[in-house]
Scaffold this active site. Structure first.
Site, mmCIF file in Angstrom:
data_model
loop_
_atom_site.group_PDB
_atom_site.id
_atom_site.type_symbol
_atom_site.label_atom_id
_atom_site.label_comp_id
_atom_site.label_asym_id
_atom_site.label_seq_id
_atom_site.Cartn_x
_atom_site.Cartn_y
_atom_site.Cartn_z
ATOM 1 N N ASP A 13 0.906 -1.365 0.144
ATOM 2 C CA ASP A 13 -0.074 -0.348 0.241
ATOM 3 C C ASP A 13 0.714 0.920 -0.073
ATOM 4 O OD1 ASP A 13 -2.378 1.783 0.421
ATOM 5 O OD2 ASP A 13 -1.576 1.629 2.268
ATOM 6 N N SER A 14 0.464 2.208 -0.576
ATOM 7 C CA SER A 14 1.233 3.564 -0.336
ATOM 8 C C SER A 14 1.485 4.140 1.132
ATOM 9 C CB SER A 14 0.062 5.079 -0.382
ATOM 10 O OG SER A 14 -1.395 4.593 0.133
ATOM 11 N N CYS A 76 -3.528 -1.429 -1.781
ATOM 12 C CA CYS A 76 -4.267 -0.160 -1.605
ATOM 13 C C CYS A 76 -5.000 0.767 -4.050
ATOM 14 C CB CYS A 76 -2.796 1.092 -2.360
ATOM 15 S SG CYS A 76 -3.409 2.910 -2.631
ATOM 16 N N GLU A 155 -5.483 9.049 9.745
ATOM 17 C CA GLU A 155 -3.768 8.782 9.539
ATOM 18 C C GLU A 155 -4.183 9.884 11.583
ATOM 19 O OE1 GLU A 155 -1.072 7.872 7.945
ATOM 20 O OE2 GLU A 155 -2.002 7.421 6.222
ATOM 21 N N CYS A 187 -10.758 2.800 -0.624
ATOM 22 C CA CYS A 187 -10.407 3.656 0.051
ATOM 23 C C CYS A 187 -9.870 2.763 0.866
ATOM 24 C CB CYS A 187 -9.959 4.709 0.269
ATOM 25 S SG CYS A 187 -8.654 5.880 0.681
ATOM 26 N N HIS A 189 -8.185 3.309 3.961
ATOM 27 C CA HIS A 189 -8.284 4.292 5.332
ATOM 28 C C HIS A 189 -10.270 4.360 5.694
ATOM 29 C CE1 HIS A 189 -5.140 5.380 4.565
ATOM 30 N NE2 HIS A 189 -4.815 6.279 4.877
HETATM 31 N N1 DGL Z 1 -4.149 3.818 0.415
HETATM 32 C C1 DGL Z 1 -4.843 4.644 -0.332
HETATM 33 C C2 DGL Z 1 -6.149 4.184 -0.759
HETATM 34 O O1 DGL Z 1 -6.611 3.449 -0.891
HETATM 35 C C3 DGL Z 1 -5.198 5.974 0.285
HETATM 36 C C4 DGL Z 1 -3.702 6.587 1.175
HETATM 37 C C5 DGL Z 1 -3.365 7.602 -0.348
HETATM 38 O O2 DGL Z 1 -4.131 8.412 -0.851
HETATM 39 O O3 DGL Z 1 -2.150 7.255 -0.935
HETATM 40 O O4 DGL Z 1 -6.393 4.794 -2.350
#
Ligand code: DGL
Length: 271
Positions: A13-14, A76, A155, A187, A189
């Site tokens: 993931d990012s 992600c 976050e 997403c 989160h």
């Molecule tokens: N992991 C990203 C997503 O699911 C969210 C965080 C980001 O913008 O990198 O889209």
């Protein structure tokens, strides 16, 4: 390199959010070892160009392949929406993204096929969810809504309260007007905001958590490939591209358990 059922699953993931997917994998496949990579030096992906996200995703996937993983989960939604088609032609292990599993569960959860999707600006602008939904259902009506404030709130650990309520009300208002009966939480989160979203949308709207749907798909693919590990209890090994300490502290909230030691990596690109 041939893989066996004892090889680990790679998840990237990012940043930290993909740990919600790792948690779903842990619940569904408790015997599997997981290697998790959070590209914390370059998060967020959700506001970056497709060109940048494609390059980052490729570098993350290659790092995991170097760890001999038997399958890669692009945990992600932004990287899945933007980079998955390109990655698919390049990797020799099965690749699971978040779009297809989320779309499949939304279509089965929705009766009227009025479906909303919330995600980062890059995910919504890519149109990946919208076009896949329309491809699979000719009657589907689909509305996307970018929610850029939700990632920073998560976050910071702000998962409820007045500010969160107001922001979500604003984001969800247009979708409510369209009388959606399923909402894809597109997403990593967003599952953390499920209780507030559920209370704002009411009982008639199914909330589709892509993390659970992706874990189902991983199980199906591993079973099909004869690579499912059914014995023992799996471990999680975490790598990040920046500051391990914050990841370890926050990660607990996303994973639901302690992560142990978090390692730092430069993905092999440091001079
Ligand atoms: N992991 C990203 C997503 O699911 C969210 C965080 C980001 O913008 O990198 O889209």
């Amino acid at each position: 390199m041939t893989h066996s059922s004892d090889s680990p699953i790679g998840v990237f993931d990012s940043g930290i959010g993909g740990l919600t997917v790792a948690a779903a994998l842990r619940r569904r496949l408790p015997g599997e070892d997981i290697i998790y990579l959070g590209d914390t030096a370059r998060v967020p992906y959700g506001t970056k160009s497709a060109r940048a996200v494609n390059r980052y995703a490729l570098e993350c996937a290659l790092f995991l392949l170097g760890k001999q993983v038997k399958l890669v989960v692009v945990a992600c939604n932004t990287a899945s929406a933007v980079a998955l088609p390109g990655l698919k032609g390049l990797l020799r292990v099965p690749l699971i993204g978040m779009v297809d599993p989320g779309v499949a569960s939304a279509l089965s959860a929705s009766v009227r096929q009025h479906i909303g999707i919330i995600g980062t600006p890059s995910t919504i602008n890519s149109g990946a969810y919208q076009s896949r939904l329309r491809e699979l259902s000719s009657t589907a009506r689909v509305w996307g809504q970018a929610c850029p404030l939700l990632v920073p709130l998560a976050e910071e650990g702000r998962l409820d309260g007045q500010i969160v309520q107001l922001i979500l009300e604003e984001y969800l208002r247009p979708l409510k007007r369209h009388r959606i009966d399923a909402l894809i939480l597109g997403c990593t989160h967003y599952p953390l905001f499920k209780p507030v979203i559920a209370s704002l949308l009411g009982e008639g709207v199914a909330l589709v958590d892509s993390a659970e749907a992706a874990a189902d798909e991983v199980e199906a693919v591993l079973l099909r490939e004869g690579l499912l590990r059914t014995h023992g209890s799996g471990s999680i090994d975490c790598y990040v591209t920046d500051i391990p300490r914050r990841f370890g502290q926050l990660g607990r909230r996303f994973f639901g358990a302690s992560l142990g030691k978090v390692n730092r990596t430069d993905l092999g690109y440091e001079a």
